[in-house]
Design a protein around this motif. Structure first.
Motif, PDB file in Angstrom:
ATOM      1  N   UNK A   1       0.801  -1.239   0.000  1.00 16.23           N
ATOM      2  CA  UNK A   1       0.000   0.000   0.000  1.00 16.23           C
ATOM      3  C   UNK A   1       0.825   1.276   0.000  1.00 16.23           C
ATOM      4  N   UNK A   2       2.142   1.194  -0.142  1.00 13.11           N
ATOM      5  CA  UNK A   2       2.968   2.401  -0.149  1.00 13.11           C
ATOM      6  C   UNK A   2       2.693   3.187  -1.426  1.00 13.11           C
ATOM      7  N   UNK A   3       2.435   4.478  -1.273  1.00 13.61           N
ATOM      8  CA  UNK A   3       2.161   5.328  -2.436  1.00 13.61           C
ATOM      9  C   UNK A   3       3.347   6.251  -2.690  1.00 13.61           C
ATOM     10  N   UNK A   4       3.880   6.155  -3.887  1.00 10.56           N
ATOM     11  CA  UNK A   4       4.925   7.058  -4.363  1.00 10.56           C
ATOM     12  C   UNK A   4       4.735   7.255  -5.855  1.00 10.56           C
ATOM     13  N   UNK A   5       5.271   8.353  -6.358  1.00  9.56           N
ATOM     14  CA  UNK A   5       5.211   8.610  -7.794  1.00  9.56           C
ATOM     15  C   UNK A   5       6.486   8.196  -8.511  1.00  9.56           C
ATOM     16  N   UNK A   6       7.618   8.510  -7.917  1.00 13.91           N
ATOM     17  CA  UNK A   6       8.897   8.412  -8.597  1.00 13.91           C
ATOM     18  C   UNK A   6       9.468   9.797  -8.792  1.00 13.91           C
ATOM     19  N   UNK A   7      10.749   9.863  -9.021  1.00 13.24           N
ATOM     20  CA  UNK A   7      11.438  11.138  -9.208  1.00 13.24           C
ATOM     21  C   UNK A   7      11.049  11.742 -10.553  1.00 13.24           C
ATOM     22  N   UNK A   8      10.977  13.066 -10.628  1.00 14.23           N
ATOM     23  CA  UNK A   8      10.610  13.724 -11.885  1.00 14.23           C
ATOM     24  C   UNK A   8      11.560  13.344 -13.015  1.00 14.23           C
ATOM     25  N   UNK A   9      12.843  13.128 -12.695  1.00 15.32           N
ATOM     26  CA  UNK A   9      13.809  12.785 -13.746  1.00 15.32           C
ATOM     27  C   UNK A   9      13.593  11.365 -14.280  1.00 15.32           C
ATOM     28  N   UNK A  10      12.921  10.521 -13.510  1.00 18.04           N
ATOM     29  CA  UNK A  10      12.601   9.187 -14.030  1.00 18.04           C
ATOM     30  C   UNK A  10      11.744   9.305 -15.281  1.00 18.04           C
ATOM     31  N   UNK A  11      10.714  10.138 -15.218  1.00 21.51           N
ATOM     32  CA  UNK A  11       9.793  10.274 -16.347  1.00 21.51           C
ATOM     33  C   UNK A  11      10.408  11.101 -17.476  1.00 21.51           C
ATOM     34  N   UNK A  12      11.215  12.088 -17.112  1.00 20.42           N
ATOM     35  CA  UNK A  12      11.929  12.821 -18.159  1.00 20.42           C
ATOM     36  C   UNK A  12      12.857  11.883 -18.925  1.00 20.42           C
ATOM     37  N   UNK A  13      13.403  10.903 -18.230  1.00 20.28           N
ATOM     38  CA  UNK A  13      14.239   9.903 -18.900  1.00 20.28           C
ATOM     39  C   UNK A  13      13.451   9.067 -19.894  1.00 20.28           C
ATOM     40  N   UNK A  14      12.193   8.755 -19.554  1.00 24.35           N
ATOM     41  CA  UNK A  14      11.347   8.040 -20.525  1.00 24.35           C
ATOM     42  C   UNK A  14      11.195   8.867 -21.796  1.00 24.35           C
ATOM     43  N   UNK A  15      10.903  10.161 -21.614  1.00 21.16           N
ATOM     44  CA  UNK A  15      10.704  11.032 -22.772  1.00 21.16           C
ATOM     45  C   UNK A  15      11.972  11.118 -23.621  1.00 21.16           C
ATOM     46  N   UNK A  16      13.125  11.145 -22.958  1.00 24.42           N
ATOM     47  CA  UNK A  16      14.389  11.224 -23.693  1.00 24.42           C
ATOM     48  C   UNK A  16      14.674   9.967 -24.500  1.00 24.42           C
ATOM     49  N   UNK A  17      14.028   8.868 -24.134  1.00 24.46           N
ATOM     50  CA  UNK A  17      14.167   7.620 -24.886  1.00 24.46           C
ATOM     51  C   UNK A  17      13.169   7.528 -26.040  1.00 24.46           C
ATOM     52  N   UNK A  18      12.447   8.606 -26.282  1.00 25.40           N
ATOM     53  CA  UNK A  18      11.506   8.620 -27.390  1.00 25.40           C
ATOM     54  C   UNK A  18      10.063   8.411 -26.998  1.00 25.40           C
ATOM     55  N   UNK A  19       9.787   8.351 -25.696  1.00 21.17           N
ATOM     56  CA  UNK A  19       8.408   8.167 -25.223  1.00 21.17           C
ATOM     57  C   UNK A  19       7.744   9.538 -25.120  1.00 21.17           C
ATOM     58  N   UNK A  20       7.399  10.067 -26.254  1.00 20.46           N
ATOM     59  CA  UNK A  20       6.825  11.409 -26.321  1.00 20.46           C
ATOM     60  C   UNK A  20       5.494  11.441 -25.580  1.00 20.46           C
ATOM     61  N   UNK A  21       5.322  12.474 -24.753  1.00 20.20           N
ATOM     62  CA  UNK A  21       4.101  12.601 -23.979  1.00 20.20           C
ATOM     63  C   UNK A  21       4.173  11.971 -22.599  1.00 20.20           C
ATOM     64  N   UNK A  22       5.361  11.484 -22.202  1.00 21.20           N
ATOM     65  CA  UNK A  22       5.517  10.802 -20.911  1.00 21.20           C
ATOM     66  C   UNK A  22       6.567  11.471 -20.020  1.00 21.20           C
ATOM     67  N   UNK A  23       6.902  12.720 -20.282  1.00 21.83           N
ATOM     68  CA  UNK A  23       7.804  13.444 -19.394  1.00 21.83           C
ATOM     69  C   UNK A  23       7.096  13.731 -18.075  1.00 21.83           C
ATOM     70  N   UNK A  24       7.841  14.247 -17.116  1.00 18.74           N
ATOM     71  CA  UNK A  24       7.212  14.568 -15.835  1.00 18.74           C
ATOM     72  C   UNK A  24       6.107  15.598 -16.001  1.00 18.74           C
ATOM     73  N   UNK A  25       6.333  16.584 -16.845  1.00 17.33           N
ATOM     74  CA  UNK A  25       5.298  17.597 -17.067  1.00 17.33           C
ATOM     75  C   UNK A  25       4.030  16.983 -17.640  1.00 17.33           C
ATOM     76  N   UNK A  26       4.175  15.919 -18.423  1.00 14.38           N
ATOM     77  CA  UNK A  26       3.023  15.255 -19.026  1.00 14.38           C
ATOM     78  C   UNK A  26       2.276  14.362 -18.045  1.00 14.38           C
ATOM     79  N   UNK A  27       3.011  13.689 -17.144  1.00 15.25           N
ATOM     80  CA  UNK A  27       2.350  12.711 -16.266  1.00 15.25           C
ATOM     81  C   UNK A  27       1.875  13.313 -14.951  1.00 15.25           C
ATOM     82  N   UNK A  28       2.467  14.437 -14.515  1.00 11.56           N
ATOM     83  CA  UNK A  28       2.083  15.027 -13.230  1.00 11.56           C
ATOM     84  C   UNK A  28       0.587  15.322 -13.146  1.00 11.56           C
ATOM     85  N   UNK A  29      -0.070  15.843 -14.212  1.00  9.69           N
ATOM     86  CA  UNK A  29      -1.510  16.076 -14.108  1.00  9.69           C
ATOM     87  C   UNK A  29      -2.314  14.805 -13.871  1.00  9.69           C
TER      88      UNK A  29
END
Length: 550
Positions: free
Chosen positions: A97-125
């Motif tokens: 039941x532990x709730x965490x999101x992950x570090x913002x740079x984790x998702x920015x790293x996804x975007x840098x790998x070509x996962x457009x639309x999955x940066x931290x700015x995209x997933x935070x909402x």
């Protein structure tokens, strides 16, 4: 029984339950949700609903699929248990039941790998959309989402001593790991509702949606394979009570079986590495070498300290006290059994040059697995403080493969934990950090001595031997249907299976890398975002830059 739907979702776990609820908000859409495990009778069981009950439910075969690794070659060929939820809500019904999101740079790293639309700015909402945080609504947190987020208790958990020791040892303390400085020790947050009950995705998303006439949920329904016309998915073959049915999906088939079952079903259906499919006599629909590869997990290495006296949570496990705690939870939703035992959540860097934490300490005022006891009838468990070192960004990668072409067989799984020196070095550094914290006052006064691996285990070779003899995982598997644009990517950034029409994967298997966090929250976020992608809409990305770490 209707045999045609707009969407057929396979798997009613952390992602599938969310998808079913969100897609059926449109009354003109008919959705079938298939779950191989049990239904509400299991998801409503008191061991599932009572937060501390997960310690018993986790390895109970009536609640979990008995998955195991193959012998882990870099961990002394040990076989590791991998329990997964066997009911509505999936592993969100049996996890910690532990709730965490992950570090913002984790998702920015996804975007840098070509996962457009999955940066931290995209997933935070989408994180805000799903949250009903105890903090209330803000620019950072959601206040009216389906998923309640509660603070853990500090009573009986030796919380303040640990937090003070962490700070005195020179590591940061933070009030909110998701805001500002995304590093340090903070109070654990849990997916527990206002009545002290577990908030699985079944309880929070699926159960309220099941009254809708356009949603059909079928349990104890094992999907055998996806059906195709050429390169288009048309539906599924599913076994219910020994009978095979073919069900048509007019729009899409969506796999939400998780990082083990989604790649298994793709391979059973003819989508996967060509040589592996031939090995099992499966007709190939698409040669997709990335299916089942890139398996990543958070390894954990245990440390234990004998407590300096009878001061741990073992005191709350005495049978008479535990009975009163169960009654208190049932009647009032309060007391020690209405929360978790893990009160502090240190997210730390082993090297100041790193751009984000690489270690999490799973610090508990009890040895996990301690049983109820009573003087004269059952021996009191030893009073132990535990501090597992968890690697947040491991380099090792494993795989999921078929054992056979029989869908009743569980898949073969191997992580290759600690197959490289970098992971071993991080684990050794984490052990030394934990020792420093537990030797710092006021935590030091609570410790009698280190018992695992023992204070004399100090050299790199000795620590590596301990790592290989004792390491396990945190039940956070990701990556086996990885999203991206590389040649071995399985799904594109809209989660469509590359090379196939009418088929998506929506679960933790699409994560290209494991985020530095417990993965249930990010998986729910993925399902929230995916439901909007499928419906042709999107929440606007955050425009405010994320504050830099101090």
């Amino acid at each position: 029984m209707v045999s045609e739907y707009d969407y057929v979702i396979v798997g009613a776990g952390s992602a599938g339950s969310v998808l079913a609820a969100r897609l059926t908000e449109d009354p003109d859409v008919r959705v079938l949700l298939l779950e191989a495990g049990g239904g509400a009778e299991k998801a409503e069981n008191f061991l599932i609903r009572m937060p501390l009950g997960f310690l018993k439910a986790l390895l109970d075969p009536q609640y979990t699929w008995p998955m195991r690794t193959e012998p882990e070659p870099y961990c002394n060929n040990r076989v590791l248990p991998l329990p997964r939820g066997k009911m509505l809500g999936g592993s969100s019904s049996i996890n910690g039941m532990v709730y965490m999101r992950g570090h913002s740079r984790d998702f920015d790293g996804w975007a840098q790998k070509g996962c457009r639309g999955w940066s931290h700015a995209d997933v935070a909402p989408y994180f805000r959309k799903l949250e009903r945080s105890w903090r209330g609504a803000s620019d950072v947190h959601g206040g009216d989402g389906p998923l309640p987020i509660a603070r853990n208790s500090d009573k009986n958990l030796l919380h303040y001593e640990l937090m003070e020791a962490i700070e005195r040892a020179g590591y940061p303390i933070t009030e909110d790991i998701h805001s500002g400085n995304e590093e340090g020790a903070s109070r654990v947050e849990l997916t527990i509702d206002e009545k002290g009950r577990r908030a699985s995705t079944y309880q929070t998303y699926l159960k309220p949606a099941m009254a809708r006439p356009n949603l059909t949920v079928r349990t104890n329904a094992l999907t055998h394979r996806i059906t195709f016309e050429g390169k288009r998915a048309t539906g599924v073959e599913v076994e219910v009570n020994g009978t095979i049915e073919t069900i048509t999906a007019k729009r899409e088939v969506i796999l939400s079986g998780g990082s083990y079952n989604s790649p298994q079903l793709l391979m059973l259906s003819g989508i996967g590495p060509a040589a592996h499919l031939r090995e099992h006599g499966i007709d190939m629909v698409l040669d997709a070498p990335g299916v089942g590869r890139n398996l990543s997990e958070h390894p954990r290495v245990p440390l234990e300290f004998a407590a300096n006296g009878k001061i741990t949570f073992v005191n709350q496990l005495r049978f008479d006290r535990a009975t009163l705690s169960v009654m208190r939870w049932y009647l009032f939703g309060s007391g020690p059994f209405s929360r978790q035992v893990n009160s502090a959540n240190p997210m730390l860097r082993t090297d100041d040059r790193l751009d984000r934490p690489d270690i999490q300490l799973f610090a508990n005022p009890v040895k996990i697995g301690s049983n109820l006891w009573f003087p004269g009838f059952r021996k009191e468990p030893p009073h132990v403080l535990s501090a597992d070192v968890i690697l947040l960004h491991p380099q090792s990668r494993g795989w999921v493969r078929l054992k056979s072409a029989d869908p009743h067989d569980l898949p073969a799984i191997q992580f290759n934990l600690f197959d490289n020196e970098a992971d071993c070095a991080t684990a050794r550094a984490g052990i030394r950090m934990a020792r420093t914290i537990y030797a710092t006052e006021p935590q030091a006064s609570l410790v009698k001595q280190e018992t695992l691996p023992g204070a004399d285990c100090t050299s790199d070779d000795d620590l590596d031997a301990h790592i290989r003899a004792t390491a396990g995982v945190t039940q956070h598997p990701v990556g086996t249907c990885a999203m991206g644009i590389a040649s071995n990517s399985v799904v594109d950034p809209e989660l469509r299976v590359i090379g196939i029409e009418g088929l998506r994967v929506v679960d933790a298997s699409i994560m290209p890398d494991v985020p530095g966090a417990n993965t249930n929250g990010p998986t729910i976020m993925i399902a929230e975002k995916a439901s909007d992608i499928i419906r042709g809409r999107s929440l606007p990305a955050d425009q405010t830059p994320k504050p830099e770490a101090a």
